[in-house]
Motif scaffolding. Structure first.
Motif, PDB file in Angstrom:
ATOM      1  N   GLU A 115      -5.709   2.331  -0.532  1.00 24.50           N
ATOM      2  CA  GLU A 115      -4.770   3.197  -1.250  1.00 24.50           C
ATOM      3  C   GLU A 115      -5.177   3.343  -2.715  1.00 24.50           C
ATOM      4  O   GLU A 115      -5.085   4.427  -3.295  1.00 24.50           O
ATOM      5  CB  GLU A 115      -3.354   2.636  -1.152  1.00 24.50           C
ATOM      6  N   LEU A 116      -5.631   2.256  -3.332  1.00 25.57           N
ATOM      7  CA  LEU A 116      -6.084   2.326  -4.718  1.00 25.57           C
ATOM      8  C   LEU A 116      -7.243   3.316  -4.865  1.00 25.57           C
ATOM      9  O   LEU A 116      -7.306   4.084  -5.837  1.00 25.57           O
ATOM     10  CB  LEU A 116      -6.532   0.945  -5.204  1.00 25.57           C
ATOM     11  N   VAL A 117      -8.154   3.293  -3.893  1.00 20.73           N
ATOM     12  CA  VAL A 117      -9.318   4.165  -3.961  1.00 20.73           C
ATOM     13  C   VAL A 117      -8.959   5.596  -3.571  1.00 20.73           C
ATOM     14  O   VAL A 117      -9.258   6.552  -4.303  1.00 20.73           O
ATOM     15  CB  VAL A 117     -10.442   3.625  -3.055  1.00 20.73           C
ATOM     16  N   PHE A 118      -8.294   5.774  -2.444  1.00 26.48           N
ATOM     17  CA  PHE A 118      -8.023   7.117  -1.939  1.00 26.48           C
ATOM     18  C   PHE A 118      -7.006   7.873  -2.789  1.00 26.48           C
ATOM     19  O   PHE A 118      -7.058   9.103  -2.877  1.00 26.48           O
ATOM     20  CB  PHE A 118      -7.533   7.045  -0.487  1.00 26.48           C
ATOM     21  N   ALA A 119      -6.068   7.154  -3.416  1.00 34.04           N
ATOM     22  CA  ALA A 119      -5.073   7.813  -4.272  1.00 34.04           C
ATOM     23  C   ALA A 119      -5.544   7.901  -5.723  1.00 34.04           C
ATOM     24  O   ALA A 119      -4.781   8.316  -6.597  1.00 34.04           O
ATOM     25  CB  ALA A 119      -3.734   7.070  -4.200  1.00 34.04           C
ATOM     26  N   ASP A 157      -3.285  -6.026   5.304  1.00 38.43           N
ATOM     27  CA  ASP A 157      -2.512  -5.748   4.093  1.00 38.43           C
ATOM     28  C   ASP A 157      -3.421  -5.534   2.892  1.00 38.43           C
ATOM     29  O   ASP A 157      -3.219  -4.611   2.092  1.00 38.43           O
ATOM     30  CB  ASP A 157      -1.548  -6.906   3.805  1.00 38.43           C
ATOM     31  N   ILE A 158      -4.411  -6.402   2.737  1.00 39.55           N
ATOM     32  CA  ILE A 158      -5.330  -6.297   1.603  1.00 39.55           C
ATOM     33  C   ILE A 158      -6.215  -5.064   1.743  1.00 39.55           C
ATOM     34  O   ILE A 158      -6.436  -4.315   0.771  1.00 39.55           O
ATOM     35  CB  ILE A 158      -6.198  -7.561   1.490  1.00 39.55           C
ATOM     36  N   LEU A 159      -6.734  -4.819   2.931  1.00 41.85           N
ATOM     37  CA  LEU A 159      -7.609  -3.663   3.139  1.00 41.85           C
ATOM     38  C   LEU A 159      -6.868  -2.356   2.916  1.00 41.85           C
ATOM     39  O   LEU A 159      -7.402  -1.420   2.295  1.00 41.85           O
ATOM     40  CB  LEU A 159      -8.201  -3.704   4.549  1.00 41.85           C
ATOM     41  N   GLN A 160      -5.627  -2.266   3.393  1.00 40.08           N
ATOM     42  CA  GLN A 160      -4.849  -1.046   3.201  1.00 40.08           C
ATOM     43  C   GLN A 160      -4.503  -0.835   1.733  1.00 40.08           C
ATOM     44  O   GLN A 160      -4.530   0.290   1.230  1.00 40.08           O
ATOM     45  CB  GLN A 160      -3.573  -1.100   4.041  1.00 40.08           C
ATOM     46  N   MET A 161      -4.183  -1.916   1.041  1.00 39.11           N
ATOM     47  CA  MET A 161      -3.870  -1.807  -0.375  1.00 39.11           C
ATOM     48  C   MET A 161      -5.079  -1.325  -1.166  1.00 39.11           C
ATOM     49  O   MET A 161      -4.981  -0.432  -2.015  1.00 39.11           O
ATOM     50  CB  MET A 161      -3.369  -3.148  -0.896  1.00 39.11           C
ATOM     51  N   ALA A 162      -6.251  -1.901  -0.890  1.00 41.93           N
ATOM     52  CA  ALA A 162      -7.468  -1.473  -1.574  1.00 41.93           C
ATOM     53  C   ALA A 162      -7.795  -0.017  -1.258  1.00 41.93           C
ATOM     54  O   ALA A 162      -8.203   0.752  -2.145  1.00 41.93           O
ATOM     55  CB  ALA A 162      -8.632  -2.378  -1.169  1.00 41.93           C
ATOM     56  N   LEU A 192     -14.685  -2.813  -1.993  1.00 42.97           N
ATOM     57  CA  LEU A 192     -15.969  -2.254  -1.580  1.00 42.97           C
ATOM     58  C   LEU A 192     -15.839  -1.525  -0.247  1.00 42.97           C
ATOM     59  O   LEU A 192     -16.395  -0.427  -0.068  1.00 42.97           O
ATOM     60  CB  LEU A 192     -17.020  -3.360  -1.477  1.00 42.97           C
ATOM     61  N   ARG A 193     -15.129  -2.111   0.682  1.00 44.21           N
ATOM     62  CA  ARG A 193     -14.927  -1.452   1.973  1.00 44.21           C
ATOM     63  C   ARG A 193     -14.245  -0.097   1.789  1.00 44.21           C
ATOM     64  O   ARG A 193     -14.601   0.888   2.439  1.00 44.21           O
ATOM     65  CB  ARG A 193     -14.109  -2.340   2.911  1.00 44.21           C
ATOM     66  N   ALA A 194     -13.263  -0.065   0.896  1.00 46.18           N
ATOM     67  CA  ALA A 194     -12.569   1.205   0.646  1.00 46.18           C
ATOM     68  C   ALA A 194     -13.509   2.231   0.016  1.00 46.18           C
ATOM     69  O   ALA A 194     -13.489   3.417   0.365  1.00 46.18           O
ATOM     70  CB  ALA A 194     -11.369   0.958  -0.255  1.00 46.18           C
ATOM     71  N   LEU A 195     -14.332   1.776  -0.929  1.00 45.57           N
ATOM     72  CA  LEU A 195     -15.282   2.675  -1.583  1.00 45.57           C
ATOM     73  C   LEU A 195     -16.352   3.194  -0.631  1.00 45.57           C
ATOM     74  O   LEU A 195     -16.968   4.240  -0.880  1.00 45.57           O
ATOM     75  CB  LEU A 195     -15.949   1.945  -2.755  1.00 45.57           C
ATOM     76  N   LEU A 196     -16.580   2.472   0.468  1.00 50.76           N
ATOM     77  CA  LEU A 196     -17.612   2.851   1.424  1.00 50.76           C
ATOM     78  C   LEU A 196     -17.066   3.625   2.627  1.00 50.76           C
ATOM     79  O   LEU A 196     -17.802   3.888   3.576  1.00 50.76           O
ATOM     80  CB  LEU A 196     -18.343   1.595   1.920  1.00 50.76           C
ATOM     81  N   LEU A 197     -15.802   3.980   2.584  1.00 45.10           N
ATOM     82  CA  LEU A 197     -15.239   4.782   3.670  1.00 45.10           C
ATOM     83  C   LEU A 197     -15.500   6.267   3.425  1.00 45.10           C
ATOM     84  O   LEU A 197     -15.581   6.716   2.275  1.00 45.10           O
ATOM     85  CB  LEU A 197     -13.729   4.536   3.780  1.00 45.10           C
ATOM     86  N   PRO A 198     -15.609   7.064   4.502  1.00 44.96           N
ATOM     87  CA  PRO A 198     -15.841   8.510   4.348  1.00 44.96           C
ATOM     88  C   PRO A 198     -14.547   9.218   3.921  1.00 44.96           C
ATOM     89  O   PRO A 198     -13.907   9.919   4.715  1.00 44.96           O
ATOM     90  CB  PRO A 198     -16.302   8.931   5.742  1.00 44.96           C
ATOM     91  N   GLN A 199     -14.199   9.026   2.667  1.00 42.35           N
ATOM     92  CA  GLN A 199     -12.901   9.482   2.163  1.00 42.35           C
ATOM     93  C   GLN A 199     -12.696  10.984   2.344  1.00 42.35           C
ATOM     94  O   GLN A 199     -11.635  11.425   2.818  1.00 42.35           O
ATOM     95  CB  GLN A 199     -12.772   9.104   0.682  1.00 42.35           C
ATOM     96  N   ALA A 218       0.831  -1.206   0.000  1.00 43.67           N
ATOM     97  CA  ALA A 218       0.000   0.000   0.000  1.00 43.67           C
ATOM     98  C   ALA A 218       0.863   1.253   0.000  1.00 43.67           C
ATOM     99  O   ALA A 218       0.537   2.250  -0.655  1.00 43.67           O
ATOM    100  CB  ALA A 218      -0.930  -0.009   1.212  1.00 43.67           C
ATOM    101  N   ASP A 219       1.969   1.204   0.720  1.00 39.86           N
ATOM    102  CA  ASP A 219       2.851   2.367   0.797  1.00 39.86           C
ATOM    103  C   ASP A 219       3.585   2.611  -0.518  1.00 39.86           C
ATOM    104  O   ASP A 219       3.961   3.741  -0.825  1.00 39.86           O
ATOM    105  CB  ASP A 219       3.858   2.161   1.933  1.00 39.86           C
ATOM    106  N   LYS A 220       3.805   1.566  -1.308  1.00 38.92           N
ATOM    107  CA  LYS A 220       4.557   1.707  -2.551  1.00 38.92           C
ATOM    108  C   LYS A 220       3.715   2.286  -3.685  1.00 38.92           C
ATOM    109  O   LYS A 220       4.254   2.885  -4.622  1.00 38.92           O
ATOM    110  CB  LYS A 220       5.121   0.345  -2.984  1.00 38.92           C
ATOM    111  N   LEU A 221       2.401   2.095  -3.638  1.00 36.13           N
ATOM    112  CA  LEU A 221       1.563   2.430  -4.783  1.00 36.13           C
ATOM    113  C   LEU A 221       1.649   3.900  -5.181  1.00 36.13           C
ATOM    114  O   LEU A 221       1.908   4.228  -6.341  1.00 36.13           O
ATOM    115  CB  LEU A 221       0.114   2.044  -4.495  1.00 36.13           C
ATOM    116  N   SER A 222       1.398   4.798  -4.244  1.00 37.79           N
ATOM    117  CA  SER A 222       1.437   6.216  -4.593  1.00 37.79           C
ATOM    118  C   SER A 222       2.852   6.668  -4.936  1.00 37.79           C
ATOM    119  O   SER A 222       3.043   7.582  -5.757  1.00 37.79           O
ATOM    120  CB  SER A 222       0.871   7.064  -3.449  1.00 37.79           C
TER     121      SER A 222
END
Length: 412
Positions: A305-309, A298-303, A344-351, A264-268
């Motif tokens: 990051e994909l959504v928030f970044a 690990d999976i939740l943080q990666m997802a 889906l969890r990432a998309l449903l967070l109050p970004q 997750a840290d590497k993506l951005s």
């Protein structure tokens, strides 16, 4: 719309989150499902080498696919139990032909049945050259081998896979991602890493010289593997630089880094320098083991990051695990659905709210929002998504997976 989902929708709305928009967005995200989970990374070409390139599937659960027909049947079952439309990721040694070409002789016709099947199923295809499980890979050196003849053999294999991938992309109307991973490295400490890396770079340049408009090249790093504990020629740093210089995708495999590193840290960080990224999602345990993915941190943080970044449009998501101790079809279904659940969890967070409190350096509010959001009714939204996609969930899904496993358990 069920009463349970309607209540959940209102609960998310109170947090300024649109559950309908999240469901709609999730339906557009394809996952590339890896064929090699279905047969324990054996392939169908009938050749072998003493080196597996550090790849080993453990276990002997009944039901392994023994030929392309069985593998396709298993995949069809898996896709029926995964909501949404997805892709299939093929390795080059999964050809479907009565011929026995060597790796430097493969052609599109050896994979045409897969393309015809993908058209019927409405799937996109991705591809991979196979640089392992071959006598010319027994030194754990391929594109960086000191022997020019061996390098030329593998360069030609890579050229042909790109040609095949390009034809696949053209036939299906969707660019084919052709991912390059080689097992090259040394068991003990080398004295001339630079020479090996120069050979690898030159070989890659030769492979990628011809323009192929219907495919995308990706290069994949690794920390180490069995038999190459001391040095991996294609390290993360090597391929990051190569991808930036040559304009390829960079493949980040979650099982190919140090246990304390976080994808997750590497993506951005890499996204600032790359047009596109390929993700191979797996679950490492200790060192470089590819377990079926869970909804873990690990999976939740990666997802997230994909959504928030805002990286979903430039990131191609594929899975890469192989577990022969459990039902192989269930492994596919569980793994893909867990990837979707994480998204889906990432998309449903109050970004917006989370980013706002972080921008004003309010760590307390960020922590409070993050932890309280864990209690929101994500499961109800997932159930609604599955219902709309006409896919089972919960107890009916478990019964369906068990039924199919019983039907294939007699395979020898």
């Amino acid at each position: 719309m069920t009463r349970t989902y309607d209540d959940a929708r209102h609960a998310f709305a109170a947090w300024d989150v649109d559950a309908e928009a999240a469901i709609e967005r999730l339906a557009t995200i394809p996952i590339s499902v890896h064929c090699w989970q279905g047969d324990d990374v054996v392939g169908f070409e009938g050749k072998s080498g003493t080196s597996g390139g550090g790849i080993q599937a453990t276990g002997n659960h009944p039901g392994r696919a023994r030929n392309p027909t069985e593998l396709r049947a298993d995949l069809e079952f898996a896709y029926r139990n995964i909501p949404g439309k997805h892709r299939l990721n093929l390795h080059a040694f999964y050809m479907d032909t009565e011929e026995t070409p060597d790796r430097d002789e493969i052609e599109y016709r050896h994979f045409a049945p897969w393309v015809d099947w993908a058209k019927d199923q409405g799937l996109g295809l991705d591809f991979n050259p196979t640089f392992f499980a071959h006598q010319k890979a027994d030194d754990n050196l391929t594109l960086s081998h000191p022997d020019a003849g061996i390098r030329d053999f593998w360069i030609e294999h890579g050229r042909r896979t790109r040609e095949i991938a390009d034809r696949m992309g053209a036939e299906l109307g969707s660019p084919c991602i052709n991912n390059i991973w080689v097992p090259d490295g040394y068991k003990d400490i080398p004295v001339d890493r630079m020479a090996a890396r120069r050979r690898l770079e030159a070989s890659l340049d030769a492979m990628l010289a011809e323009d192929r408009p219907h495919m995308r090249d990706a290069v994949e790093s690794k920390l180490f593997g069995i038999g190459v504990e001391a040095c991996t020629v294609g390290s993360h740093e090597f391929y990051l630089g190569y991808a930036i210089r040559r304009g390829t995708l960079l493949c980040l495999d979650m099982g190919h880094f140090h246990p304390t590193e976080n994808i997750a840290d590497k993506l951005s960080a890499v996204a600032l320098s790359l047009d596109e990224i390929l993700l191979h999602v797996s679950r490492p345990m200790r060192w470089d083991s590819d377990h079926v993915i869970l909804q873990n941190d690990d999976i939740l943080q990666m997802a997230q990051e994909l959504v928030f970044a805002d990286l979903l449009e430039k990131t191609h998501i594929g899975l890469d695990f192989f577990d022969a101790t459990i039902s192989r079809t269930a492994a596919w279904v569980i793994g893909v659905r867990n990837m979707q659940k994480a998204l889906l969890r990432a998309l449903l967070l109050p970004q917006a709210r989370l980013k706002e409190v972080e921008a004003r350096l309010d760590g307390t509010a960020r922590l409070l929002l993050t932890e309280e959001a864990r209690d929101l009714p994500f499961a109800a939204v997932w159930a609604e998504f599955c219902e709309r996609q006409d896919v089972a969930a919960g107890q009916p899904l478990i019964a369906e997976l068990e039924r199919y496993q019983s039907s294939v358990a007699g395979r020898g």
